[in-house]
Scaffold this active site. Structure first.
Site, mmCIF file in Angstrom:
data_model
loop_
_atom_site.group_PDB
_atom_site.id
_atom_site.type_symbol
_atom_site.label_atom_id
_atom_site.label_comp_id
_atom_site.label_asym_id
_atom_site.label_seq_id
_atom_site.Cartn_x
_atom_site.Cartn_y
_atom_site.Cartn_z
ATOM 1 N N GLU A 140 86.576 14.461 -6.580
ATOM 2 C CA GLU A 140 85.383 13.742 -6.579
ATOM 3 C C GLU A 140 85.444 12.259 -5.684
ATOM 4 O OE1 GLU A 140 83.358 10.885 -9.714
ATOM 5 O OE2 GLU A 140 83.148 12.851 -10.135
ATOM 6 N N SER A 145 87.289 8.923 -12.384
ATOM 7 C CA SER A 145 87.418 10.388 -12.365
ATOM 8 C C SER A 145 87.800 10.980 -10.947
ATOM 9 C CB SER A 145 86.174 11.167 -12.881
ATOM 10 O OG SER A 145 86.042 10.676 -13.892
ATOM 11 N N ARG A 153 77.096 14.505 -6.976
ATOM 12 C CA ARG A 153 77.970 13.894 -6.228
ATOM 13 C C ARG A 153 77.698 13.804 -4.623
ATOM 14 N NH1 ARG A 153 77.628 12.327 -10.431
ATOM 15 N NH2 ARG A 153 79.090 12.018 -12.322
#
Length: 304
Positions: free
Chosen positions: A297, A227, A177
């Site tokens: 995230e 998410s 990420r």
């Protein structure tokens, strides 16, 4: 920082209908929340994009790049900056054998269909990820065992001085990420993908299978940002949240999804404060229960 002065300067070089004043960010995020951006620019050419960056610097106004706004929480007071939206106006795709060159504004779902039509395999994992190619490479998006770094060969990036350079896969520093794009504030213009020739029917079946898994296990019918948390080492965030007794937990219009506890959904007029308060509640409860620190995230931006 004078937003009206900046607005006037921008509309001299960019068509007025592409420069929006006090634009509600809830109209540009998949969560459907967020206060107004001082100015939003939706450039249609690289020159307009460069002009927006140049004028933001000249007017001492920071700029912030968005794509589809699908991994973003904008606070309720909005953003004191120039938001530059790179979306469907940058969505050209070309094929050279097994290599695909696609502009950063194309949606992953559209790109996936174009790639499948050429019987190229390797990009199936991305077919259901909401968002643009630019957003995906910026955060090295991934799903179902695949991630962008598995298929990226390189990308043309723009820096804040208006210079464009090609970065190889290695130079892009794609990690979990993260990427050099995120670290250095570059802007992805186009991405080169290296894929393999495959069987159309097999690619179609894999894509359908992943779509079905998403549809049955994720709350795609409600606004969300996907998410919310990164995967903690050795755990799954959704399971930790569920096992902490938080499935269905609600704060205002924000709720931990009944379908997948790793998602927070907007069940009706949620504010950013509702979502952020729920995120904090989740972090605290998971830490109390399992001594695991969850990290978000999603990107959280805007004025407190």
């Amino acid at each position: 920082m004078d937003k009206l002065k900046a607005y006037k300067a921008l509309t001299k070089v960019i068509p007025q209908d592409l420069v929006l004043l006090d634009e509600p960010m809830k109209n540009h995020t998949s969560f459907k929340i967020g206060g107004p951006a001082d100015i939003m620019v939706i450039p249609e050419t690289i020159d307009q994009l460069k002009s927006a960056i140049k004028l933001s610097k000249e007017n001492q106004m920071p700029y912030f790049i968005i794509g589809n706004g699908s991994n973003l929480i904008v606070r309720d007071k909005g953003m004191r900056c120039i938001v530059i939206k790179i979306a469907e106006q940058f969505s050209k795709v070309s094929f050279q054998g097994n290599t695909v060159i696609a502009e950063a504004g194309i949606l992953l779902s559209k790109l996936s269909k174009k790639i499948m039509a050429e019987s190229l395999k390797g990009f199936e994992f991305a077919s259901g990820i909401p968002g643009t190619l630019g957003g995906a490479i910026t955060m090295n998006a991934g799903a179902y065992g695949g991630e962008m770094k598995d298929v990226v060969k390189g990308a043309h990036l723009l820096n804040d001085n208006g210079e464009v350079r090609y970065f190889t896969l290695e130079e892009l520093e794609l990690g979990y990420r993260t990427s050099i794009i995120q670290k250095q504030g570059y802007i992805a213009l186009d991405v080169e993908l290296a894929l393999e020739k495959g069987d159309y029917q097999e690619i179609l079946e894999i894509t359908r299978d992943l779509t079905e898994r998403r549809t049955t296990k994720q709350p795609l019918h409600l606004p969300s940002a996907g998410s919310v948390f990164k995967r903690p080492e050795g755990y799954f965030a959704g399971k930790l949240i569920q096992d902490s007794g938080l499935k269905g937990q609600r704060v205002g219009g924000a709720q931990v999804s009944e379908l997948h506890s790793g998602f927070i959904v907007n069940v009706g007029d949620a504010t950013a404060k509702d979502v952020l308060d729920l995120i904090q509640l989740i972090k605290d409860r998971v830490y109390e229960t399992f001594h695991v620190q969850l990290e978000t995230e999603v990107r959280i931006v805007g004025e407190e």
